[in-house]
Motif scaffolding. Structure first.
Motif, PDB file in Angstrom:
ATOM      1  N   PRO A 164    -107.312  14.882 160.909  1.00 31.99           N
ATOM      2  CA  PRO A 164    -107.326  16.327 160.640  1.00 31.99           C
ATOM      3  C   PRO A 164    -108.742  16.880 160.462  1.00 31.99           C
ATOM      4  N   ALA A 165    -109.638  16.099 159.860  1.00 34.07           N
ATOM      5  CA  ALA A 165    -111.022  16.552 159.697  1.00 34.07           C
ATOM      6  C   ALA A 165    -111.696  16.707 161.053  1.00 34.07           C
ATOM      7  N   SER A 166    -111.467  15.755 161.958  1.00 30.58           N
ATOM      8  CA  SER A 166    -112.042  15.843 163.306  1.00 30.58           C
ATOM      9  C   SER A 166    -111.523  17.063 164.050  1.00 30.58           C
ATOM     10  N   LEU A 167    -110.228  17.321 163.961  1.00 26.15           N
ATOM     11  CA  LEU A 167    -109.631  18.453 164.682  1.00 26.15           C
ATOM     12  C   LEU A 167    -110.152  19.785 164.148  1.00 26.15           C
ATOM     13  N   ALA A 168    -110.205  19.918 162.828  1.00 27.83           N
ATOM     14  CA  ALA A 168    -110.707  21.161 162.236  1.00 27.83           C
ATOM     15  C   ALA A 168    -112.172  21.377 162.605  1.00 27.83           C
ATOM     16  N   ARG A 200    -104.678   8.831 159.943  1.00 21.69           N
ATOM     17  CA  ARG A 200    -103.979   9.966 159.327  1.00 21.69           C
ATOM     18  C   ARG A 200    -104.902  10.769 158.421  1.00 21.69           C
ATOM     19  N   ARG A 201    -105.805  10.100 157.736  1.00 23.79           N
ATOM     20  CA  ARG A 201    -106.698  10.799 156.816  1.00 23.79           C
ATOM     21  C   ARG A 201    -107.835  11.508 157.539  1.00 23.79           C
ATOM     22  N   GLU A 244    -107.881  -3.198 168.510  1.00 25.62           N
ATOM     23  CA  GLU A 244    -108.697  -3.029 167.309  1.00 25.62           C
ATOM     24  C   GLU A 244    -108.212  -1.874 166.435  1.00 25.62           C
ATOM     25  N   LEU A 245    -107.403  -0.978 167.002  1.00 29.99           N
ATOM     26  CA  LEU A 245    -106.868   0.148 166.229  1.00 29.99           C
ATOM     27  C   LEU A 245    -105.664  -0.253 165.372  1.00 29.99           C
ATOM     28  N   ARG A 246    -105.055  -1.388 165.689  1.00 30.56           N
ATOM     29  CA  ARG A 246    -103.869  -1.804 164.936  1.00 30.56           C
ATOM     30  C   ARG A 246    -104.216  -1.995 163.466  1.00 30.56           C
ATOM     31  N   GLY A 247    -103.340  -1.491 162.604  1.00 31.74           N
ATOM     32  CA  GLY A 247    -103.558  -1.604 161.172  1.00 31.74           C
ATOM     33  C   GLY A 247    -104.444  -0.517 160.584  1.00 31.74           C
ATOM     34  N   GLN A 248    -104.862   0.465 161.398  1.00 31.96           N
ATOM     35  CA  GLN A 248    -105.739   1.524 160.912  1.00 31.96           C
ATOM     36  C   GLN A 248    -105.038   2.889 160.881  1.00 31.96           C
ATOM     37  N   HIS A 249    -103.717   2.868 160.855  1.00 31.59           N
ATOM     38  CA  HIS A 249    -102.971   4.127 160.878  1.00 31.59           C
ATOM     39  C   HIS A 249    -103.307   5.005 159.678  1.00 31.59           C
ATOM     40  N   GLY A 250    -103.521   4.387 158.510  1.00 33.87           N
ATOM     41  CA  GLY A 250    -103.860   5.162 157.326  1.00 33.87           C
ATOM     42  C   GLY A 250    -105.183   5.896 157.491  1.00 33.87           C
ATOM     43  N   ARG A 251    -106.173   5.217 158.053  1.00 32.99           N
ATOM     44  CA  ARG A 251    -107.471   5.856 158.287  1.00 32.99           C
ATOM     45  C   ARG A 251    -107.346   6.988 159.305  1.00 32.99           C
ATOM     46  N   LEU A 308    -116.727  10.440 153.403  1.00 29.30           N
ATOM     47  CA  LEU A 308    -116.526  10.183 154.826  1.00 29.30           C
ATOM     48  C   LEU A 308    -115.707  11.301 155.463  1.00 29.30           C
ATOM     49  N   TRP A 309    -114.684  11.797 154.778  1.00 25.80           N
ATOM     50  CA  TRP A 309    -113.878  12.899 155.314  1.00 25.80           C
ATOM     51  C   TRP A 309    -114.759  14.107 155.623  1.00 25.80           C
TER      52      TRP A 309
END
Length: 251
Positions: A79-83, A75-76, A66-73, A140-141
């Motif tokens: 970083p917000a989750s990590l911070a 990447r965006r 289900e994660l396939r094709g969601q690389h753009g999401r 959302l970010w």
């Protein structure tokens, strides 16, 4: 811990890993279990975050299709989750233990409301207009950033919160794809907060190992059979356990 207490913690890890993968809110099972075997609230929270990280990664791997094709999401939003995770973990360490003990019952109650309201949030998805940004936009970010802060500090129902936000803000018809993205973001929040705690906080390593082993198994179970489990029953169990935790913390 006694052998019986070790079994209780390991089983809590299995259940929490499965619930995190399917619904979210596994902390509402694992955290009370650690309290029940005698760990102080802050130590229990630190160990819970670190112990459930392998289960979240296991669940994310189970949802890899289900994660396939969601690389753009990814990447965006990653970083917000990590911070957010670093900020939340830092708040846990900076604020006094008494503050955590006072805040946690409120956080649990908020989490329980989110768990109970999840069906309503999902239904709202269908009624939203299709004028939504592919990746959720700045709103959302920001929500993911705040969810990371919450997850780094405590974490119960952060998955439900993320699902609700993504369901409303992202034009995606398949909820399972949003669930896969949620599992990955929650996994990275737990892992990041856990790494911070390893270096600067007291960690109950026995509890971490038991929760980690159990949650890996639970994550795979949740990914395999989650769509067949009755969500209402899971939510009911979570609410009961969460209320019990609030009662225990206030005794």
């Amino acid at each position: 811990m006694s052998p019986l207490e070790m079994v209780v913690v390991a089983l809590a890890g299995v259940f929490a890993g499965g619930i995190n993968t399917v619904v979210g809110s596994g902390t509402l099972v694992a955290f009370p279990a650690l309290l029940a075997v005698g760990y102080p609230p802050v130590v229990a929270n630190v160990s819970n975050s670190l112990g459930l990280a392998p289960g979240s990664l296991s669940g994310a791997y189970g949802y890899r299709d289900e994660l396939r094709g969601q690389h753009g999401r990814v990447r965006r939003l990653l970083p917000a989750s990590l911070a957010g995770a670093v900020t939340g973990a830092s708040l846990l360490l900076v604020l006094p233990a008494d503050a955590f003990s006072a805040i946690v019952p409120v956080l649990i109650l908020v989490a329980l409301v989110l768990v109970a309201a999840q069906p309503f949030l999902v239904r709202r998805l269908a009624s939203r207009p299709e004028r939504r940004h592919e990746h959720g936009g700045l709103l959302l970010w920001t929500g993911v950033l705040l969810g990371g802060v919450y997850g780094g500090y405590f974490g119960a129902a952060q998955g439900v919160l993320l699902l609700g936000l993504m369901g409303v803000l992202v034009p995606e018809e398949r909820l399972q794809r949003m669930n896969a993205l949620k599992n990955l973001l929650v996994a990275m929040v737990n892992l990041t907060a856990g790494i911070v705690f390893v270096f600067v906080a007291h960690v109950a390593w026995t509890a971490v190992l038991l929760l980690g082993a159990g949650s890996v198994v639970g994550g795979q179970i949740g990914a395999r059979v989650g769509r067949r489990l009755p969500p209402a029953a899971l939510r009911a169990v979570i609410v009961v356990v969460g209320v019990a935790a609030v009662v225990k913390l206030n005794l």
